[in-house]
Design an enzyme around this catalytic site. Structure first.
Site, PDB file in Angstrom:
ATOM      1  N   LYS A  68       0.869  -1.318  -0.020  1.00  0.00           N
ATOM      2  CA  LYS A  68      -0.021  -0.089   0.115  1.00  0.00           C
ATOM      3  C   LYS A  68       0.993   1.079  -0.015  1.00  0.00           C
ATOM      4  O   LYS A  68       0.390   2.334  -0.581  1.00  0.00           O
ATOM      5  CB  LYS A  68      -1.063  -0.053   1.128  1.00  0.00           C
ATOM      6  CG  LYS A  68      -2.363  -0.804   1.116  1.00  0.00           C
ATOM      7  CD  LYS A  68      -3.033  -0.633   2.315  1.00  0.00           C
ATOM      8  CE  LYS A  68      -4.259  -1.197   2.121  1.00  0.00           C
ATOM      9  NZ  LYS A  68      -5.414  -0.827   3.032  1.00  0.00           N
ATOM     10  N   ASP A 104     -10.606   4.075   1.156  1.00  0.00           N
ATOM     11  CA  ASP A 104     -11.161   3.429   2.723  1.00  0.00           C
ATOM     12  C   ASP A 104     -12.178   4.495   3.288  1.00  0.00           C
ATOM     13  O   ASP A 104     -12.933   4.238   4.029  1.00  0.00           O
ATOM     14  CB  ASP A 104      -9.902   3.369   3.526  1.00  0.00           C
ATOM     15  CG  ASP A 104      -9.370   1.779   3.363  1.00  0.00           C
ATOM     16  OD1 ASP A 104      -9.983   0.735   2.565  1.00  0.00           O
ATOM     17  OD2 ASP A 104      -8.191   1.628   3.796  1.00  0.00           O
TER      18      ASP A 104
HETATM   19  N1  LIG Z   1     -13.479  -2.646   7.568  1.00  0.00           N
HETATM   20  C1  LIG Z   1     -12.543  -2.561   6.687  1.00  0.00           C
HETATM   21  O1  LIG Z   1     -12.696  -2.492   5.477  1.00  0.00           O
HETATM   22  C2  LIG Z   1     -11.232  -2.307   7.080  1.00  0.00           C
HETATM   23  C3  LIG Z   1     -10.429  -1.529   6.443  1.00  0.00           C
HETATM   24  C4  LIG Z   1      -8.981  -1.240   6.998  1.00  0.00           C
HETATM   25  C5  LIG Z   1      -8.813  -1.778   8.239  1.00  0.00           C
HETATM   26  N2  LIG Z   1      -9.507  -2.606   8.762  1.00  0.00           N
HETATM   27  C6  LIG Z   1      -9.223  -3.226   9.986  1.00  0.00           C
HETATM   28  O2  LIG Z   1      -8.834  -2.270  10.951  1.00  0.00           O
HETATM   29  C7  LIG Z   1      -7.758  -2.626  11.768  1.00  0.00           C
HETATM   30  C8  LIG Z   1      -6.560  -1.569  11.744  1.00  0.00           C
HETATM   31  O3  LIG Z   1      -6.207  -1.570  10.477  1.00  0.00           O
HETATM   32  P1  LIG Z   1      -4.853  -0.647  10.349  1.00  0.00           P
HETATM   33  O4  LIG Z   1      -4.526  -0.815   8.849  1.00  0.00           O
HETATM   34  O5  LIG Z   1      -4.865   0.658  10.651  1.00  0.00           O
HETATM   35  O6  LIG Z   1      -3.718  -1.258  10.921  1.00  0.00           O
HETATM   36  P2  LIG Z   1      -2.305  -0.807  11.341  1.00  0.00           P
HETATM   37  O7  LIG Z   1      -1.770   0.442  10.850  1.00  0.00           O
HETATM   38  O8  LIG Z   1      -1.351  -1.936  11.716  1.00  0.00           O
HETATM   39  O9  LIG Z   1      -2.726  -0.366  12.790  1.00  0.00           O
HETATM   40  C9  LIG Z   1      -3.101  -1.223  13.992  1.00  0.00           C
HETATM   41  C10 LIG Z   1      -3.691  -0.323  15.062  1.00  0.00           C
HETATM   42  O10 LIG Z   1      -4.026  -1.179  16.192  1.00  0.00           O
HETATM   43  C11 LIG Z   1      -3.562  -0.955  17.459  1.00  0.00           C
HETATM   44  N3  LIG Z   1      -3.248  -2.116  18.083  1.00  0.00           N
HETATM   45  C12 LIG Z   1      -2.825  -3.135  17.986  1.00  0.00           C
HETATM   46  N4  LIG Z   1      -2.481  -4.192  18.923  1.00  0.00           N
HETATM   47  C13 LIG Z   1      -2.790  -3.361  20.018  1.00  0.00           C
HETATM   48  C14 LIG Z   1      -3.070  -3.888  21.313  1.00  0.00           C
HETATM   49  N5  LIG Z   1      -2.846  -5.005  21.872  1.00  0.00           N
HETATM   50  N6  LIG Z   1      -3.509  -2.905  22.222  1.00  0.00           N
HETATM   51  C15 LIG Z   1      -3.695  -1.693  21.696  1.00  0.00           C
HETATM   52  N7  LIG Z   1      -3.880  -1.167  20.433  1.00  0.00           N
HETATM   53  C16 LIG Z   1      -3.470  -2.142  19.551  1.00  0.00           C
HETATM   54  C17 LIG Z   1      -2.041  -0.337  17.035  1.00  0.00           C
HETATM   55  O11 LIG Z   1      -1.557   0.622  17.884  1.00  0.00           O
HETATM   56  P3  LIG Z   1      -0.058   1.142  17.975  1.00  0.00           P
HETATM   57  O12 LIG Z   1       0.035   2.049  17.193  1.00  0.00           O
HETATM   58  O13 LIG Z   1       0.245   1.320  19.554  1.00  0.00           O
HETATM   59  O14 LIG Z   1       0.839  -0.334  17.520  1.00  0.00           O
HETATM   60  C18 LIG Z   1      -2.634   0.673  15.807  1.00  0.00           C
HETATM   61  O15 LIG Z   1      -3.383   1.681  16.175  1.00  0.00           O
HETATM   62  C19 LIG Z   1      -7.297  -4.103  11.284  1.00  0.00           C
HETATM   63  O16 LIG Z   1      -8.057  -4.998  12.060  1.00  0.00           O
HETATM   64  C20 LIG Z   1      -7.784  -4.021   9.779  1.00  0.00           C
HETATM   65  O17 LIG Z   1      -8.238  -5.435   9.709  1.00  0.00           O
HETATM   66  C21 LIG Z   1     -10.892  -2.905   8.416  1.00  0.00           C
END
Ligand SMILES: NC(=O)c1ccc[n+]([C@@H]2O[C@H](COP(=O)([O-])OP(=O)(O)OC[C@H]3O[C@@H](n4cnc5c(N)ncnc54)[C@H](OP(=O)(O)O)[C@@H]3O)[C@@H](O)[C@H]2O)c1
Length: 277
Positions: A68, A104
């Protein structure tokens, strides 16, 4: 004879992507000649394999992990929203040129609008948990919808502060709070969004007390596997209105489909059930 349209999704690994189900459903529904495929591209082959798609006459492709960010260097044009988010999830190929964008935020907004009777973003206060790529897309889309204030809470506070600095051009539009204060920070919040990976299958559930949320608040979890996360169960138990995350995945695919096939497709119950299965 109508043109056979080729599109797909690139990633590594890619076989679990739900995008082919979505786009091939629309190809059939709208009677197009075409195919949407999963294309596994290892990071070291990104440039040459993308060039191969251009040479093979692809109209475009979706982009997922881990490409990405790196795909941006290969794009001839990157839309403003994708630059702000720092990631491209959709590429359209025109005359051999790659145009990158990010859908998104569109998916997030239209999931809420499509699943609530009369929710309006303007003048509202939102709380977003997380500070990753998804939060960047959601926060900038909410700003585009004239949200009044965003409270941002992330385990790593510096990441939330950097995000606020990057996308909020007006001071106090985004307030960063400590992750530990996430339950208390819900007072006066109209929209709560979980954009962390907490609650996903295989991850710990999101631990938050929703009692400070007003009775009129809307809760949205963008995690869609499982469909009904602990957060949404908690919202239901408090009789709060809530929206699941599957619709964000479906709605973000709509502008991509339109850019390749020329039709903005509908999200139907049939499609939602197919993708949720
Ligand atoms: N519905 C949809 O279409 C859609 C679209 C995009 C993403 N998503 C989902 O959204 C989620 C996030 O996606 P992303 O792309 O933003 O991922 P990302 O960039 O990897 O970010 C992950 C986020 O989760 C937090 N996190 C992870 N483990 C944690 C824990 N144990 N305690 C507290 N916070 C925690 C991280 O905090 P830190 O910064 O502290 O690591 C960060 O803010 C994923 O589950 C993804 O599958 C869904």
């Amino acid at each position: 004879m109508s043109e056979f349209i080729k599109a797909g999704v690139i990633g590594h690994p890619i076989k679990h992507s739900k995008s082919p189900v979505i786009h091939n459903y629309w190809i059939e529904k709208y009677g197009f000649e075409g195919a949407y495929k999963t294309i596994d591209i290892a990071p070291e082959n990104l440039k040459s394999d993308v060039q191969r798609l251009v040479d093979e006459g692809y109209k475009g492709f979706n982009v997922t992990i881990p490409h990405k960010e790196s795909i941006m260097q290969l794009c001839d044009d990157v839309a403003h929203n994708a630059k702000v988010i720092g990631a491209v999830n959709t590429v359209t190929i025109e005359d051999g040129k790659l145009n990158g964008t990010n859908t998104d935020g569109y998916g997030f907004i239209h999931n809420i609008l499509g699943n609530t009777a009369d929710f309006e973003f303007e003048g509202k206060r939102a709380a977003i948990l997380g500070a990753g790529g998804a939060t960047r897309a959601i926060a900038s889309a909410l700003i585009g919808e004239q949200i009044e204030q965003i409270v941002l809470l992330n385990r790593t506070k510096e990441r939330a502060e950097k995000l606020a600095e990057d996308i909020a051009f007006v001071s106090d539009l985004i307030i960063v709070e400590d992750w530990e204060n996430r339950s208390a920070a819900l007072e006066g919040v109209d929209l709560l969004v979980n954009a962390t990976s907490l609650g996903m299958d295989g991850q710990a559930p999101l631990d938050i007390d929703l009692s400070a949320l007003p009775a009129s608040a809307l809760v949205n979890d963008i995690v869609y596997s499982p469909l009904e996360t602990q957060l949404l169960k908690d919202a239901k138990a408090r009789d709060l209105q809530y929206v699941t995350g599957i619709g964000m995945l479906l709605h973000q695919a709509r502008p991509a489909f339109k850019s390749w096939f020329g039709v903005l497709p509908d999200v139907t119950d049939e499609l939602t059930n197919m993708v949720s299965a």
